[in-house]
Motif scaffolding. Structure first.
Motif, PDB file in Angstrom:
ATOM      1  N   ARG A   6      36.737  54.836  34.610  1.00 39.43           N
ATOM      2  CA  ARG A   6      36.815  54.208  33.288  1.00 39.43           C
ATOM      3  C   ARG A   6      37.465  52.834  33.384  1.00 39.43           C
ATOM      4  O   ARG A   6      37.035  51.879  32.738  1.00 39.43           O
ATOM      5  CB  ARG A   6      37.598  55.099  32.321  1.00 39.43           C
ATOM      6  N   LEU A   7      38.502  52.732  34.202  1.00 35.02           N
ATOM      7  CA  LEU A   7      39.190  51.463  34.397  1.00 35.02           C
ATOM      8  C   LEU A   7      38.260  50.451  35.056  1.00 35.02           C
ATOM      9  O   LEU A   7      38.202  49.296  34.651  1.00 35.02           O
ATOM     10  CB  LEU A   7      40.449  51.678  35.240  1.00 35.02           C
ATOM     11  N   ALA A  13      33.067  45.265  32.522  1.00 37.76           N
ATOM     12  CA  ALA A  13      32.447  44.945  31.235  1.00 37.76           C
ATOM     13  C   ALA A  13      33.203  43.870  30.461  1.00 37.76           C
ATOM     14  O   ALA A  13      32.596  42.983  29.865  1.00 37.76           O
ATOM     15  CB  ALA A  13      32.334  46.209  30.383  1.00 37.76           C
ATOM     16  N   ARG A  14      34.523  43.951  30.460  1.00 40.63           N
ATOM     17  CA  ARG A  14      35.311  43.060  29.602  1.00 40.63           C
ATOM     18  C   ARG A  14      35.909  41.850  30.310  1.00 40.63           C
ATOM     19  O   ARG A  14      36.257  40.876  29.675  1.00 40.63           O
ATOM     20  CB  ARG A  14      36.467  43.844  28.970  1.00 40.63           C
ATOM     21  N   PHE A  15      36.084  41.943  31.618  1.00 40.20           N
ATOM     22  CA  PHE A  15      36.817  40.892  32.317  1.00 40.20           C
ATOM     23  C   PHE A  15      36.027  40.228  33.431  1.00 40.20           C
ATOM     24  O   PHE A  15      36.577  39.452  34.206  1.00 40.20           O
ATOM     25  CB  PHE A  15      38.151  41.438  32.846  1.00 40.20           C
ATOM     26  N   GLY A  16      34.737  40.532  33.525  1.00 37.30           N
ATOM     27  CA  GLY A  16      33.874  39.841  34.462  1.00 37.30           C
ATOM     28  C   GLY A  16      34.128  40.117  35.927  1.00 37.30           C
ATOM     29  O   GLY A  16      33.712  39.348  36.786  1.00 37.30           O
ATOM     30  N   VAL A  17      34.796  41.212  36.214  1.00 41.06           N
ATOM     31  CA  VAL A  17      35.031  41.586  37.610  1.00 41.06           C
ATOM     32  C   VAL A  17      33.733  42.172  38.158  1.00 41.06           C
ATOM     33  O   VAL A  17      33.102  43.009  37.515  1.00 41.06           O
ATOM     34  CB  VAL A  17      36.185  42.616  37.717  1.00 41.06           C
ATOM     35  N   VAL A  44      43.571  46.100  25.563  1.00 38.76           N
ATOM     36  CA  VAL A  44      42.276  46.790  25.653  1.00 38.76           C
ATOM     37  C   VAL A  44      42.460  48.172  26.296  1.00 38.76           C
ATOM     38  O   VAL A  44      41.879  49.161  25.839  1.00 38.76           O
ATOM     39  CB  VAL A  44      41.268  45.931  26.440  1.00 38.76           C
ATOM     40  N   ALA A  45      43.274  48.248  27.342  1.00 42.03           N
ATOM     41  CA  ALA A  45      43.504  49.525  28.019  1.00 42.03           C
ATOM     42  C   ALA A  45      44.201  50.513  27.091  1.00 42.03           C
ATOM     43  O   ALA A  45      43.876  51.705  27.088  1.00 42.03           O
ATOM     44  CB  ALA A  45      44.320  49.308  29.289  1.00 42.03           C
ATOM     45  N   GLU A  46      45.140  50.024  26.297  1.00 46.88           N
ATOM     46  CA  GLU A  46      45.824  50.904  25.349  1.00 46.88           C
ATOM     47  C   GLU A  46      44.825  51.497  24.352  1.00 46.88           C
ATOM     48  O   GLU A  46      44.857  52.694  24.064  1.00 46.88           O
ATOM     49  CB  GLU A  46      46.905  50.119  24.606  1.00 46.88           C
ATOM     50  N   ALA A  68      45.413  52.695  37.528  1.00 51.46           N
ATOM     51  CA  ALA A  68      44.755  53.965  37.198  1.00 51.46           C
ATOM     52  C   ALA A  68      45.748  55.118  37.265  1.00 51.46           C
ATOM     53  O   ALA A  68      45.740  56.004  36.398  1.00 51.46           O
ATOM     54  CB  ALA A  68      43.588  54.218  38.144  1.00 51.46           C
ATOM     55  N   ARG A  69      46.609  55.107  38.274  1.00 51.48           N
ATOM     56  CA  ARG A  69      47.629  56.149  38.415  1.00 51.48           C
ATOM     57  C   ARG A  69      48.601  56.112  37.236  1.00 51.48           C
ATOM     58  O   ARG A  69      48.966  57.145  36.674  1.00 51.48           O
ATOM     59  CB  ARG A  69      48.370  55.965  39.739  1.00 51.48           C
ATOM     60  N   LEU A  70      49.019  54.921  36.833  1.00 50.79           N
ATOM     61  CA  LEU A  70      49.926  54.757  35.704  1.00 50.79           C
ATOM     62  C   LEU A  70      49.293  55.305  34.425  1.00 50.79           C
ATOM     63  O   LEU A  70      49.932  56.050  33.681  1.00 50.79           O
ATOM     64  CB  LEU A  70      50.275  53.274  35.526  1.00 50.79           C
TER      65      LEU A  70
END
Length: 79
Positions: A6-7, A13-17, A44-46, A68-70
């Protein structure tokens, strides 16, 4: 879809990576997320994961796997 997947989807999608850049050991700095992008990422993650995710949780040195772990740990505490 797990937290890391998901991350990864969020970052592409949102940050062009790009998929090529996206490795678990890649730092946000290596992904070219500057301080403004990191603040946006935290918001956005929140929203995406439904857990508090402050800008202090992400720094340029944090890796994708660490983030992702956090998030996973926060989800476990909420759930």
């Amino acid at each position: 879809m797990n937290v890391l997947e998901r991350l990864a989807a969020l970052l592409t999608a949102r940050f062009g990576v790009t998929a090529e850049e996206l490795r678990p050991d890649a730092t946000f700095d290596e992904l070219d997320l500057d301080s403004l992008a990191l603040v946006e990422f935290a918001m956005v993650a929140e929203k995406e994961f439904g857990v508090p995710f402050g800008e202090e949780d992400v720094t340029p040195q944090v890796t994708v796997a660490q983030a992702a772990r956090l998030i996973g740990n926060k989800l476990a505490r909420v759930g």
